[in-house]
Design a protein around this motif. Structure first.
Motif, short mmCIF file in Angstrom:
data_model
loop_
_atom_site.label_atom_id
_atom_site.label_comp_id
_atom_site.label_asym_id
_atom_site.label_seq_id
_atom_site.Cartn_x
_atom_site.Cartn_y
_atom_site.Cartn_z
N MET A 28 0.81 -1.19 0.00
CA MET A 28 0.00 0.00 0.00
C MET A 28 0.86 1.26 0.00
N ILE A 29 1.80 1.40 0.87
CA ILE A 29 2.57 2.63 0.98
C ILE A 29 3.73 2.57 -0.01
N ASP A 30 3.45 2.94 -1.27
CA ASP A 30 4.55 2.90 -2.24
C ASP A 30 4.20 3.44 -3.61
N ASP A 31 3.04 3.97 -3.82
CA ASP A 31 2.66 4.32 -5.19
C ASP A 31 2.95 5.75 -5.61
N GLY A 32 3.77 6.46 -4.86
CA GLY A 32 4.17 7.80 -5.28
C GLY A 32 3.22 8.91 -4.83
N ARG A 33 2.05 8.56 -4.34
CA ARG A 33 1.14 9.57 -3.80
C ARG A 33 1.56 9.90 -2.37
N PRO A 34 1.17 11.07 -1.88
CA PRO A 34 1.54 11.43 -0.51
C PRO A 34 1.09 10.36 0.49
N LEU A 35 1.96 10.08 1.45
CA LEU A 35 1.68 9.03 2.44
C LEU A 35 0.41 9.30 3.24
N PHE A 36 0.18 10.56 3.60
CA PHE A 36 -1.01 10.86 4.41
C PHE A 36 -2.28 10.52 3.65
N LEU A 37 -2.28 10.70 2.31
CA LEU A 37 -3.45 10.32 1.50
C LEU A 37 -3.63 8.81 1.49
N GLN A 38 -2.52 8.09 1.41
CA GLN A 38 -2.59 6.64 1.41
C GLN A 38 -3.11 6.12 2.76
N ALA B 69 -5.12 7.78 4.81
CA ALA B 69 -6.54 8.11 4.85
C ALA B 69 -7.35 7.12 4.00
N GLU B 70 -6.85 6.77 2.82
CA GLU B 70 -7.54 5.80 1.95
C GLU B 70 -7.61 4.43 2.59
N GLN B 71 -6.55 4.04 3.27
CA GLN B 71 -6.54 2.73 3.93
C GLN B 71 -7.62 2.68 5.01
N ILE B 72 -7.74 3.74 5.77
CA ILE B 72 -8.79 3.81 6.80
C ILE B 72 -10.17 3.80 6.14
N GLU B 73 -10.32 4.58 5.07
CA GLU B 73 -11.59 4.59 4.34
C GLU B 73 -11.95 3.19 3.84
N ASP B 74 -10.97 2.50 3.26
CA ASP B 74 -11.20 1.13 2.76
C ASP B 74 -11.66 0.21 3.89
N LYS C 271 -1.75 13.67 9.83
CA LYS C 271 -2.30 14.47 8.74
C LYS C 271 -3.40 13.69 8.01
N GLY C 272 -3.20 12.40 7.80
CA GLY C 272 -4.23 11.57 7.17
C GLY C 272 -5.47 11.45 8.03
N VAL C 273 -5.27 11.27 9.34
CA VAL C 273 -6.39 11.18 10.27
C VAL C 273 -7.13 12.52 10.32
N ALA C 274 -6.39 13.63 10.34
CA ALA C 274 -7.00 14.96 10.37
C ALA C 274 -7.86 15.20 9.13
N MET C 275 -7.39 14.71 8.00
CA MET C 275 -8.16 14.85 6.76
C MET C 275 -9.52 14.16 6.90
N LEU C 276 -9.52 12.97 7.50
CA LEU C 276 -10.77 12.24 7.69
C LEU C 276 -11.65 12.89 8.74
N THR C 277 -11.04 13.51 9.72
CA THR C 277 -11.80 14.25 10.73
C THR C 277 -12.48 15.46 10.09
N ASP C 278 -11.74 16.17 9.26
CA ASP C 278 -12.30 17.34 8.57
C ASP C 278 -13.47 16.96 7.68
N LYS C 279 -13.43 15.76 7.10
CA LYS C 279 -14.52 15.28 6.24
C LYS C 279 -15.71 14.76 7.03
N GLY C 280 -15.54 14.56 8.33
CA GLY C 280 -16.63 14.03 9.14
C GLY C 280 -16.67 12.51 9.19
N VAL C 281 -15.59 11.86 8.75
CA VAL C 281 -15.51 10.40 8.76
C VAL C 281 -15.10 9.91 10.15
#
Length: 128
Positions: free
Chosen positions: A1-11, A13-18, A50-60
């Motif tokens: 999961m953590i390796d596709d060139g996208r920012p780690l915090f986004l990855q 957040a996506e993992q938690i969403e998944d 930062k990833g967790v904060a992003m999900l908090t800001d979205k209300g997740v």
């Protein structure tokens, strides 16, 4: 999961969403802490935060003071709505544009989808 060139915090957040979407992290249950995420993925805790904060800001996710982060009620529906909208933007809009170019009607597209779905089911049901 953590390796596709996208920012780690986004990855993160996506993992938690998944995990929320697949049901392994149910609504109103405690989410992994930033320290747990940082340790598991071997990243800086600030990046996980930062990833967790992003999900908090979205209300997740929401914070229970002194306890930790929890999955909000309605988070799964919120995420499904976001993902469906993104799916439509990424796949359906171009599909419809190409269908118009080819003169295909919505009924033609539905028939093609049904045909391909049936082929996939037969292929997956009968390993070669």
């Amino acid at each position: 999961m953590i390796d596709d060139g996208r920012p780690l915090f986004l990855q993160i957040a996506e993992q938690i969403e998944d995990s929320i979407l697949d049901g392994s992290l149910a609504e109103e249950t405690q989410a992994p802490s930033t320290n747990e995420l940082a340790g598991f993925y071997r990243i800086n805790p600030a990046t996980a935060a930062k990833g967790v904060a992003m999900l908090t800001d979205k209300g997740v996710l929401y914070k229970r003071r002194g306890i930790g982060m929890f999955v909000a009620t309605g988070a799964k529906d919120l995420l499904l709505g976001e993902r469906r909208s993104a799916f439509a933007d990424r796949f359906i809009e171009p599909l419809l544009a190409e269908a118009r170019t080819l003169g295909l009607t919505p009924a033609d597209l539905a028939a093609l989808l049904a045909e391909r779905a049936a082929q996939t089911e037969r292929t997956e049901g009968n390993p070669a």
